[in-house]
Design an enzyme around this catalytic site. Structure first.
Site: not given
Length: 451
Positions: A94, A97, A224, A316
């Protein structure tokens, strides 16, 4: 003369100190955001600093034509060495990110510097592993997000590629097929791709899928932001989604226990992920099953597991998708050990060769573990790598035209145990019986055709 020599030495010493200070400041200032050109320059700088253990190569281009560059670390760059596992890190899927992108640039510099310094842990990893680092899978999206910067960046600004497609919702949906096969005795690995799949995915996705097909990756993580948790497959729920409701239903793979172990490895080696409370959310031990968090279709980590030999988790890493430059050093120190520890997990389980009677490696031989309904296959030269937790396992190697071979092995907590197989050619009668049984078995793919 001695006084002149002394003054010269003092001047040289002063110059040396200034250089040390300057290089120290340069190193500290390296914690900055890298646009596309800066990122490529940083990768090439690492290659120049460590030319004998690195290689920079492109796996394709983005929609806007930017190369998707990979930095490889190996004691023999560009070559797959038998029984040496392939590992990959993917960042910036992404575009907004960005922490993963910066961490992987830092990690590349770290590997080079520590190898040069003779760090035995890093030297061992580079000599015994082929490491591939893709800092940015979505360079076009990053450029959009980068123009906004960390202060004015919107939650979705630059997330997608330049055609406004979310790349982590763009892989062929193999979960639906797999969940069908589970109920109808279909294949449990290397699920086939749909017809015309290449026309159905974006340039960046196509490049990564072809990359996966060209390298027999064993372990991977994609980085991410937006939360702090280690997320493991499956991402897509087995239960149908109810309109208007966020579906949360634990969807375990056949390798659920090893995936939990992999996620915990990163979480507990991370500075604070394992504490659970981050970004206003709580994840026990800092890990979660993807579908238990929320169901996601056409994601990359599920695709890795269902179509290749690779086990991938999603990391994440930050509450803020685009952290300010002054936060990058803290984030690096919080993730450095975790990046190394997770990479080391590629050496768990068993590995070996599958040979024929002439000691030639057999490609695409199937390695099955009794009690775990997910097989893997050998690479083009006949070597295989199977991630497993410590324990005793019954392992079967089979290949078309050969008699299967079965062995029992006990796996420890350290380096992978080597287990080789020698397959004998099957007789014509055995081959005919196998083909007859296969023809009589209902084809689950045929059943699915009307859908």
């Amino acid at each position: 003369m001695s006084q002149i020599r002394t003054r010269r030495m003092e001047k040289l010493g002063s110059l040396f100190l200034r250089c040390v200070v300057w290089f120290g400041l340069a190193s500290a200032l390296d914690f900055q955001h890298h646009g596309y050109e800066d990122m490529v320059r940083a990768m090439l700088n690492v290659q120049n600093e460590c030319p004998f253990i690195t290689r920079v190569y492109s796996i394709g281009r983005s929609v806007e034509g930017r190369h998707l560059y990979v930095l490889e670390f190996s004691d023999n760059p560009g070559i797959h060495e038998l029984l040496e596992p392939e590992f990959k890190y993917v960042g910036n899927m992404h575009g907004n990110e960005v922490l993963g992108r910066e961490l992987l640039i830092q990690f590349s510099q770290f590997l080079c510097e520590e190898y040069q310094a003779g760090n035995p842990r890093i030297t061992h990893l580079i000599h015994d592993t082929r490491i591939h680092i893709l800092p940015s899978m979505n360079p076009d999206g990053y450029e959009v997000a980068g123009k906004q910067g960390p202060d004015a960046n919107g939650y979705l600004t630059g997330r997608t590629n330049s055609r406004d497609v979310d790349l982590n919702r763009n892989f062929p949906d193999l979960n639906a097929m797999m969940y069908y096969f589970e109920k109808n005795d279909g294949p449990n690995h290397h699920i086939p791709l749909p017809d015309n799949w290449e026309q159905q995915v974006e340039s960046e996705t196509l490049a990564v899928i072809r990359w996966m097909k060209n390298y027999n990756f064993v372990l991977s993580a994609n980085l991410h932001g937006g939360a702090v948790v280690a997320n493991y497959p499956f991402d897509k729920s087995r239960e149908a989604r109810v309109r208007g409701h966020r579906k949360t239903s634990y969807s375990a793979t056949a390798d659920d226990k090893i995936f939990k172990k992999l996620a915990r490895t990163y979480s507990y080696a991370h500075g604070w992920m394992h504490q659970g409370w981050n970004c206003g959310d709580y994840f026990d031990e800092g890990i979660t099953n993807g579908a238990s968090w929320y169901s996601l279709s056409k994601g990359m980590q599920d695709f890795n597991y269902l179509h290749t030999n690779c086990f991938e988790i999603t990391l994440e890493l930050s509450c803020n998708k685009f952290p300010a430059a002054q936060e990058l050093q803290r984030e690096w120190l919080g993730n450095r050990e975790a990046l190394v520890s997770y990479l080391e997990q590629v050496h768990l389980g068993i590995k070996g060769m599958v040979y024929d009677e002439n000691n030639n490696g057999i490609k695409n031989a199937v390695i099955s573990i009794s009690g775990i309904n997910h097989d893997i296959t050998t690479g083009v030269e006949g070597d295989y790598f199977r991630l497993l937790l410590p324990g005793t396992y019954t392992v079967t190697a089979s290949a078309e035209g050969y008699q299967p071979s079965i062995s029992t092995v006990t796996v420890g907590p350290a380096e992978a145990i080597q287990l080789h197989f020698y397959l004998k050619a099957a007789s014509q009668e055995t081959t005919s019986e196998t083909q007859s049984a296969g023809n009589n078995k209902k084809d689950p793919l045929h059943k699915m055709a009307p859908r």
